[in-house]
Design a protein around this motif. Sequence first.
Motif, PDB file in Angstrom:
ATOM      1  N   GLY A  59       0.838  -1.196   0.000  1.00  7.28           N
ATOM      2  CA  GLY A  59       0.000   0.000   0.000  1.00  7.28           C
ATOM      3  C   GLY A  59       0.871   1.244   0.000  1.00  7.28           C
ATOM      4  O   GLY A  59       2.104   1.147   0.013  1.00  7.28           O
ATOM      5  N   LEU A  60       0.185   2.391  -0.014  1.00 10.38           N
ATOM      6  CA  LEU A  60       0.934   3.646   0.027  1.00 10.38           C
ATOM      7  C   LEU A  60       1.433   3.874   1.453  1.00 10.38           C
ATOM      8  O   LEU A  60       0.668   3.777   2.417  1.00 10.38           O
ATOM      9  N   CYS A  61       2.706   4.184   1.578  1.00 12.07           N
ATOM     10  CA  CYS A  61       3.338   4.329   2.895  1.00 12.07           C
ATOM     11  C   CYS A  61       2.736   5.490   3.684  1.00 12.07           C
ATOM     12  O   CYS A  61       2.616   6.590   3.168  1.00 12.07           O
ATOM     13  N   GLU A  78       4.186   9.241  -1.176  1.00 12.59           N
ATOM     14  CA  GLU A  78       4.539   8.487  -2.373  1.00 12.59           C
ATOM     15  C   GLU A  78       3.308   8.229  -3.230  1.00 12.59           C
ATOM     16  O   GLU A  78       2.181   8.256  -2.759  1.00 12.59           O
ATOM     17  N   LYS A  79       3.547   7.993  -4.518  1.00  9.74           N
ATOM     18  CA  LYS A  79       2.459   7.753  -5.461  1.00  9.74           C
ATOM     19  C   LYS A  79       2.410   6.271  -5.858  1.00  9.74           C
ATOM     20  O   LYS A  79       1.383   5.762  -6.295  1.00  9.74           O
ATOM     21  N   GLY A 108      10.579   2.538   0.339  1.00  3.24           N
ATOM     22  CA  GLY A 108      10.816   3.926  -0.045  1.00  3.24           C
ATOM     23  C   GLY A 108      11.575   4.700   1.023  1.00  3.24           C
ATOM     24  O   GLY A 108      12.579   5.347   0.737  1.00  3.24           O
ATOM     25  N   CYS A 109      11.107   4.628   2.278  1.00  7.25           N
ATOM     26  CA  CYS A 109      11.739   5.441   3.329  1.00  7.25           C
ATOM     27  C   CYS A 109      12.464   4.585   4.366  1.00  7.25           C
ATOM     28  O   CYS A 109      13.126   5.117   5.258  1.00  7.25           O
ATOM     29  N   GLY A 110      12.325   3.268   4.271  1.00  7.46           N
ATOM     30  CA  GLY A 110      13.092   2.411   5.177  1.00  7.46           C
ATOM     31  C   GLY A 110      12.430   2.127   6.501  1.00  7.46           C
ATOM     32  O   GLY A 110      12.978   1.412   7.342  1.00  7.46           O
TER      33      GLY A 110
END
Length: 170
Positions: free
Chosen positions: A39-41, A46-47, A64-66
């Motif tokens: 899913g979206l974080c 994020e897209k 994406g961000c860890g």
Amino acid sequence: MAGRIKAEDVALVKERASIEDVVRQHVTLRNAGPGSLKGLCPFHDEKTPSFTVRPAVGSYHCFGCGEGGDVIDFVRKVDHLDFTEAVERLAVSSGVELHYEEGGGPRQGEAPGRRARLVEAHRAAAEFYGDALITLGEARQGRDFLRGKGFDGAAAKRFGVGYAPVGERT
Ligand SMILES: [Zn+2]
């Protein structure tokens, strides 16, 4: 004050709380291969979904961000709670009764923020009452009493003796 939550209760909360259900309250998840949801974080903008949940493992990770961790870490971060608060919230929703360690031993790894705030609050209060003892007219009786007992200002300060102004008494 309640002590640390017993380790076995923390383990039980982790086991019973479904990370999938908890994450779904914040993130729309879709299947992303065997044993994996995406899913979206919620922790970064994020897209394209790079936030992955593995319900069988009980963990999440964002490529994406860890950000990553278990269900307790997720609740802590998404709701800005400390460890104890996050466990307490999950215990309610998963029907686990919590038990606390007696004696309030070191709360290692838990709620350093809350402890720091308490220490600061006590320090500020001690300073406030200490100043009141020295400066307020209405505290004269207290000063005279202490002086009569052989306490001078320095001793009062050293022992943290203060005066509670009438309006501040609870
Ligand atoms: Zn992320």
